[in-house]
Design an enzyme around this catalytic site. Structure first.
Site, PDB file in Angstrom:
ATOM      1  N   GLU A 166      -2.462 -60.145 -72.889  1.00  0.00           N
ATOM      2  CA  GLU A 166      -3.345 -59.077 -72.405  1.00  0.00           C
ATOM      3  C   GLU A 166      -2.645 -58.013 -71.561  1.00  0.00           C
ATOM      4  O   GLU A 166      -2.851 -57.929 -70.354  1.00  0.00           O
ATOM      5  CB  GLU A 166      -4.484 -59.674 -71.577  1.00  0.00           C
ATOM      6  CG  GLU A 166      -5.332 -60.675 -72.316  1.00  0.00           C
ATOM      7  CD  GLU A 166      -6.457 -61.223 -71.451  1.00  0.00           C
ATOM      8  OE1 GLU A 166      -6.435 -61.026 -70.218  1.00  0.00           O
ATOM      9  OE2 GLU A 166      -7.373 -61.847 -71.998  1.00  0.00           O
ATOM     10  N   GLU A 353      -8.390 -66.856 -77.025  1.00  0.00           N
ATOM     11  CA  GLU A 353      -9.199 -67.321 -75.889  1.00  0.00           C
ATOM     12  C   GLU A 353     -10.658 -67.006 -76.148  1.00  0.00           C
ATOM     13  O   GLU A 353     -10.985 -65.908 -76.618  1.00  0.00           O
ATOM     14  CB  GLU A 353      -8.820 -66.608 -74.579  1.00  0.00           C
ATOM     15  CG  GLU A 353      -7.510 -67.033 -73.976  1.00  0.00           C
ATOM     16  CD  GLU A 353      -7.209 -66.306 -72.672  1.00  0.00           C
ATOM     17  OE1 GLU A 353      -8.142 -65.836 -71.983  1.00  0.00           O
ATOM     18  OE2 GLU A 353      -6.014 -66.190 -72.355  1.00  0.00           O
TER      19      GLU A 353
HETATM   20  C1  PNW Z   1      -8.424 -63.833 -69.599  1.00  0.00           C
HETATM   21  N1  PNW Z   1     -12.757 -59.176 -69.870  1.00  0.00           N
HETATM   22  O1  PNW Z   1      -8.549 -62.619 -68.929  1.00  0.00           O
HETATM   23  C2  PNW Z   1      -7.110 -64.418 -69.164  1.00  0.00           C
HETATM   24  O2  PNW Z   1      -6.160 -64.392 -70.199  1.00  0.00           O
HETATM   25  C3  PNW Z   1      -7.205 -65.798 -68.597  1.00  0.00           C
HETATM   26  O3  PNW Z   1      -6.049 -66.085 -67.863  1.00  0.00           O
HETATM   27  C4  PNW Z   1      -8.459 -65.939 -67.763  1.00  0.00           C
HETATM   28  O4  PNW Z   1      -8.530 -67.135 -67.061  1.00  0.00           O
HETATM   29  C5  PNW Z   1      -9.633 -65.792 -68.713  1.00  0.00           C
HETATM   30  O5  PNW Z   1      -9.589 -64.538 -69.350  1.00  0.00           O
HETATM   31  C6  PNW Z   1     -10.981 -65.918 -68.037  1.00  0.00           C
HETATM   32  O6  PNW Z   1     -11.177 -64.864 -67.148  1.00  0.00           O
HETATM   33  C7  PNW Z   1      -9.626 -61.800 -69.192  1.00  0.00           C
HETATM   34  O7  PNW Z   1     -13.480 -58.843 -68.914  1.00  0.00           O
HETATM   35  C8  PNW Z   1     -10.312 -61.282 -68.130  1.00  0.00           C
HETATM   36  O8  PNW Z   1     -12.985 -58.750 -71.020  1.00  0.00           O
HETATM   37  C9  PNW Z   1     -11.345 -60.411 -68.351  1.00  0.00           C
HETATM   38  C10 PNW Z   1     -11.705 -60.052 -69.650  1.00  0.00           C
HETATM   39  C11 PNW Z   1     -11.013 -60.568 -70.713  1.00  0.00           C
HETATM   40  C12 PNW Z   1      -9.978 -61.448 -70.476  1.00  0.00           C
END
Ligand code: PNW
Length: 448
Positions: A166, A353
């Site tokens: 990401e 994920e």
């Molecule tokens: C992911 N959104 O981050 C990360 O890759 C993980 O490390 C994290 O624990 C997981 O999501 C849960 O938060 C994101 O808002 C954070 O779209 C936010 C978003 C997407 C991915």
């Protein structure tokens, strides 16, 4: 329901800083998340939690792999802590650090679980941040060297890699609003520059991996805005596609375009806003020849935005379903984002994920009954299947997350795991969802 394609990869995911702990053991160097959490002069993290111990996976990986096996998990996506392997990011290799990942990979393989390695899931060695981190173009060479070391080491044992997790979160949360490490707040033009360095790093890293292991399959993991249509009409699908990749709408730093367009289409979208366009003019045209399209796209997705036929965002109705951390529950996003990303990029897709945070607790009977998570995963998988049935090559699904773990700025407040972790003891308790997911895997989705 019919089953998923043969060889569909069912797994779970996690990331080094979020679960390993052992932050200063066996020669590991400090990284930006160690620094960010230890900076107790600021309230960077809820409850001032840190990843110092986290789930203690560093010492309990055997127990975790046994739990995976007991729940039919076929693949484990984990990340390598760069500073564990190369303490200052670009110098000496720490054999003890590499040994931990050796043991983990060997344990997975011995249990019939495929290891999928993410090279970078946000824990940059502090020594590299001291030189500017992702803002300094020198990082491209350091990352490529690190990728080469890992791929050379695991050749023959690991066949799937993901370079950067990401870039949108790395850049915007780390260097834009500063809610993640290193906690900086830079201009939008500088953010565009960071994206460019991340794209060059993915590309150079991918080339190094392929040089030492031509068989390896390398993915790029995206996140951010994914739109889905309010109605199932061609016009509405068109609007959802357009809006997903419209950088002119608020939040250009959270579009797939800013990362994947550069790698795959080798250009910025016309809808790019002024700061990106200004930066684009400074890019040496020969940089575009350095960009490497990944072998697959990894999509991390938790929710999406509904748009109508004109591309207007449809406001969630009062009482819209939300997760514990107040993210929308929108299963339709799975179908739409697979279709839209395949249409734009034409590459195989892994969902790297997907999952939800719940207010899980141990119930009177000693078990964790996470009915909401089961319903979430069930409904999202049903929607994912629709994309497969339309011919989109979705190759795998990695639930986030195997264990409850350190949720960045939210500390330990949010539980995403299918395995409950009692942070006082680090004891694990499989939740109902773990048993449910085991059945999904056993029937290759046939029980959904
Ligand atoms: C992911 N959104 O981050 C990360 O890759 C993980 O490390 C994290 O624990 C997981 O999501 C849960 O938060 C994101 O808002 C954070 O779209 C936010 C978003 C997407 C991915």
């Amino acid at each position: 329901m019919s089953t998923f394609p043969k060889d569909f990869l069912w797994g779970v995911a996690c990331a080094s800083y979020q679960c390993e702990g052992a932050w200063n053991e066996d020669g590991k160097g400090p990284n930006i998340w160690d620094d960010f959490c230890h900076d107790q002069t600021h309230d960077n993290i809820k409850n001032r939690d840190t990843g110092d111990i986290a789930c203690d996976t560093y010492h309990r990986y055997k127990e975790d792999v046994a739990l995976m096996k007991a729940h039919n998990i076929r693949a484990y996506r984990f990340s390598i802590s760069w500073a564990r392997v190369i303490p200052d990011g670009d110098g000496e290799i720490n054999p003890k650090g590499l040994e931990f990942y050796d043991n983990l990979v060997n344990e997975l393989l011995a249990n019939g679980i495929e290891p999928l390695i993410t090279l970078y899931h946000w824990d940059l060695p502090s020594a590299l941040q001291d030189k500017g981190g992702w803002l300094n173009r020198d990082i491209v060479a350091a990352f490529a060297r690190y990728c080469r070391i890992i791929a050379e080491h695991f050749r023959g044992r690991v066949s799937k890699y993901m370079t950067l997790n990401e870039p949108q979160c790395i850049t915007f949360l780390g260097y834009g609003n500063g809610i993640h490490a290193p906690g900086l707040q830079l201009s939008e033009e500088k953010l565009a520059q960071i994206f460019h360095h991340l794209c060059l790093s993915h590309s150079a890293g991918m080339r190094s991996i392929k040089e030492v292991d031509p068989q390896a399959i390398v993915g790029a993991v995206t996140c951010g805005r994914q739109c889905y249509p309010e109605k199932d009409t061609p016009e509405n699908w068109e609007a959802a596609y357009r809006e997903t990749f419209n950088m002119a709408s608020p939040g250009w730093a959270f579009t797939s375009n800013i990362f994947l367009d550069s790698l795959i289409l080798k250009r910025y979208d016309d809808s790019a806003p002024a700061p990106v366009k200004r930066f684009a003019e400074t890019v040496d045209p020969s940089d575009w020849e350095l960009m490497e399209a990944p072998d697959f796209i990894g999509i991390n997705v938790y929710n999406g935005d509904m748009v109508d036929e004109q591309g207007n965002y449809v406001k969630p109705y009062p009482g819209f379903p939300l997760t514990a951390n107040k993210w929308k529950v929108t299963p339709e996003v799975m179908h739409a984002c697979a279709v839209n990303n395949y249409r734009r990029y034409g590459l195989p897709i892994y969902f790297t994920e997907n999952g939800q945070s719940c207010n899980d607790r141990v119930h009177l009977d000693g078990q964790v009954h996470d009915v909401e998570r089961i319903d979430f995963l069930h409904s999202y998988l049903l929607e994912l299947k629709k994309a497969i049935d339309k011919g989109v090559p979705v190759k795998g699904y990695l639930q986030w997350s195997f264990l409850d773990n350190f949720e960045w700025g939210e500390g330990y407040n949010e539980r995403f795991g299918i395995i409950y972790v009692d942070y006082r003891t680090c004891n694990r308790i499989p939740k109902d969802s773990a048993r449910w997911y085991a059945k999904v895997i056993e029937t290759n989705g046939g029980c959904l």
